[in-house]
Design a protein around this motif. Structure first.
Motif, PDB file in Angstrom:
ATOM      1  N   ILE A  76      16.695  -1.575  97.486  1.00 48.36           N
ATOM      2  CA  ILE A  76      17.619  -2.421  96.729  1.00 48.36           C
ATOM      3  C   ILE A  76      17.723  -1.927  95.295  1.00 48.36           C
ATOM      4  N   ASP A  77      16.580  -1.592  94.700  1.00 40.33           N
ATOM      5  CA  ASP A  77      16.592  -1.066  93.331  1.00 40.33           C
ATOM      6  C   ASP A  77      17.396   0.229  93.246  1.00 40.33           C
TER       7      ASP A  77
ATOM      8  N   GLU B 260      20.700   0.917  91.057  1.00 41.76           N
ATOM      9  CA  GLU B 260      20.750   2.025  90.104  1.00 41.76           C
ATOM     10  C   GLU B 260      22.032   2.836  90.266  1.00 41.76           C
ATOM     11  N   LEU B 261      22.465   3.013  91.513  1.00 41.59           N
ATOM     12  CA  LEU B 261      23.652   3.807  91.793  1.00 41.59           C
ATOM     13  C   LEU B 261      24.948   3.032  91.623  1.00 41.59           C
ATOM     14  N   ASN B 262      24.915   1.729  91.915  1.00 37.09           N
ATOM     15  CA  ASN B 262      26.161   0.963  91.997  1.00 37.09           C
ATOM     16  C   ASN B 262      26.294  -0.168  90.982  1.00 37.09           C
ATOM     17  N   ASN B 263      25.219  -0.465  90.257  1.00 42.07           N
ATOM     18  CA  ASN B 263      25.225  -1.542  89.268  1.00 42.07           C
ATOM     19  C   ASN B 263      25.590  -2.893  89.871  1.00 42.07           C
TER      20      ASN B 263
ATOM     21  N   GLN C 171      26.716 -10.441  94.049  1.00 40.25           N
ATOM     22  CA  GLN C 171      26.383 -10.996  92.744  1.00 40.25           C
ATOM     23  C   GLN C 171      26.202  -9.903  91.707  1.00 40.25           C
ATOM     24  N   ALA C 172      26.699 -10.137  90.505  1.00 41.04           N
ATOM     25  CA  ALA C 172      26.519  -9.194  89.409  1.00 41.04           C
ATOM     26  C   ALA C 172      25.058  -9.162  88.985  1.00 41.04           C
ATOM     27  N   LEU C 173      24.665  -8.083  88.307  1.00 44.41           N
ATOM     28  CA  LEU C 173      23.280  -7.927  87.905  1.00 44.41           C
ATOM     29  C   LEU C 173      22.942  -8.784  86.701  1.00 44.41           C
ATOM     30  N   GLY C 174      21.655  -8.962  86.512  1.00 44.16           N
ATOM     31  CA  GLY C 174      21.187  -9.592  85.291  1.00 44.16           C
ATOM     32  C   GLY C 174      20.597 -10.967  85.502  1.00 44.16           C
ATOM     33  N   SER C 175      20.952 -11.665  86.587  1.00 44.36           N
ATOM     34  CA  SER C 175      20.493 -13.034  86.751  1.00 44.36           C
ATOM     35  C   SER C 175      19.194 -13.152  87.523  1.00 44.36           C
ATOM     36  N   VAL C 176      18.921 -12.206  88.410  1.00 47.55           N
ATOM     37  CA  VAL C 176      17.708 -12.289  89.217  1.00 47.55           C
ATOM     38  C   VAL C 176      17.124 -10.898  89.411  1.00 47.55           C
ATOM     39  N   LYS C 177      15.866 -10.844  89.777  1.00 50.39           N
ATOM     40  CA  LYS C 177      15.202  -9.577  90.080  1.00 50.39           C
ATOM     41  C   LYS C 177      14.163  -9.835  91.160  1.00 50.39           C
ATOM     42  N   LEU C 178      14.063  -8.948  92.131  1.00 53.66           N
ATOM     43  CA  LEU C 178      13.069  -9.105  93.175  1.00 53.66           C
ATOM     44  C   LEU C 178      11.672  -9.075  92.576  1.00 53.66           C
ATOM     45  N   ASP C 179      10.778  -9.902  93.143  1.00 53.24           N
ATOM     46  CA  ASP C 179       9.411  -9.934  92.651  1.00 53.24           C
ATOM     47  C   ASP C 179       8.488  -9.067  93.498  1.00 53.24           C
ATOM     48  N   ILE C 180       9.081  -8.146  94.275  1.00 52.67           N
ATOM     49  CA  ILE C 180       8.293  -7.222  95.068  1.00 52.67           C
ATOM     50  C   ILE C 180       8.595  -5.806  94.603  1.00 52.67           C
ATOM     51  N   ARG C 181       7.543  -5.064  94.247  1.00 55.94           N
ATOM     52  CA  ARG C 181       7.683  -3.719  93.701  1.00 55.94           C
ATOM     53  C   ARG C 181       7.356  -2.696  94.777  1.00 55.94           C
TER      54      ARG C 181
END
Length: 300
Positions: A129-130, A134-137, A282-292
């Motif tokens: 997903i990351d 990175e490629l598509n924003n 959904q556009a970026l900036g509002s959430v982020k996965l908590d799994i690295r």
């Protein structure tokens, strides 16, 4: 506490609108199916009944940007299945073309679907997903998990399977993308042998795994007619039939890993009014996965 109006507003921001219509699945739309952004869905069937073919074909034909995680399919197998569907050719013809004219096969592979192979781990899901972001924003429109039992620690443990369903539900809700999970049904009712070509009832979904998805499609393929019977055994926003008696009939072409529309359409084109522009996630900036994670898997 979140008001109904606030929840609806958030749903519109995170997703909620319907996916593009694929003509080959019109009988299923007539039954009440309306796949949406931000929605978790499950496709259940007995082993070998065409769950993967249904999910892969819809992803290819819809044009949606898709991350497809497969725990038991190789890159070669996936490429051949996609090429068969795109070229309307059987496996023998496609494999021959790979030797004589590989470029024609490669050019037939869908550009909107990225396949990830091998063990499905939370680290690989997060990393893919990351990488997509990175490629598509933006986030992908659709994430497919094929299947639940191939997620790490989910082969036999019900608690792990239930936790995985909750995590995937939260992922779709947070990112605004649809998450489809493929599930094996059980024959604990004893009806499997006598109703092998009938979609499993909701009660035949293992344990309580039917709780989290908003929509559950139950499917069965009749090899004598190449017809796939599909029932909506769960549908929170429309008609449903837990008994799986109300069914849509899809015409499959198993040798070519595809479906054909009623009325003779070969599924090679989607009309302009049926095709919606991909990229409504959904556009970026509002959430982020908590799994690295560290990247595993191969892009097709």
């Amino acid at each position: 506490m979140q008001s109904v109006a606030r929840a609806l507003q958030r749903s519109r921001l995170a997703g909620g609108q319907e996916f593009p219509h694929v003509p080959e699945f019109q009988p299923l739309y007539d039954l009440g199916w309306a796949p949406r952004y931000g929605e978790m869905a499950a496709i259940t069937a007995r082993s070998g009944s065409g769950k993967s073919t249904l999910a892969m074909y819809y992803a290819m034909r819809s044009g949606l940007s898709t991350l497809y995680f497969s725990g038991d399919m190789s890159a070669y197998q996936a490429a051949v299945k996609f090429a068969c569907a795109s070229l309307h050719a059987d496996i023998y013809t496609v494999t021959q073309k790979l030797d004589s004219d590989p470029e024609s096969v490669l050019s037939a592979l869908p550009q909107n679907v990225e396949m990830v192979f091998g063990e499905i781990t939370w680290r690989s899901i997060a990393t893919e997903i990351d990488a997509f972001v990175e490629l598509n924003n933006r986030y992908p429109d659709l994430i497919v998990i094929d299947n639940l039992m191939d997620i790490e620690k989910c082969a036999t443990e019900y608690v792990e399977q239930s936790d995985a369903m909750q995590t995937l539900h939260n992922m779709g809700d947070s990112l605004g993308c649809a998450v489809w999970v493929l599930l094996h049904s059980t024959d604990k009712t004893g009806l499997g042998a006598s109703a092998a070509f009938e979609p499993p009832m909701r009660s035949q979904i293992k344990n309580g795994l039917s709780e989290k998805p908003s929509v559950i499609l139950s499917a069965a393929l009749n090899p004598n007619t190449d017809e796939m019977q599909v029932a909506l055994v769960k549908n929170r926003l429309g008609a449903q039939d837990a008994s799986a008696r109300k069914q849509a009939t899809l015409q499959a072409v198993p040798s070519q890993s595809r479906f054909v529309a009623k009325g003779g359409s070969d599924g090679s084109h989607t009309s302009t009014d049926q095709r919606q522009e991909s990229g409504s996630g959904q556009a970026l900036g509002s959430v982020k996965l908590d799994i690295r994670s560290a990247r595993t898997g191969l892009a097709l």
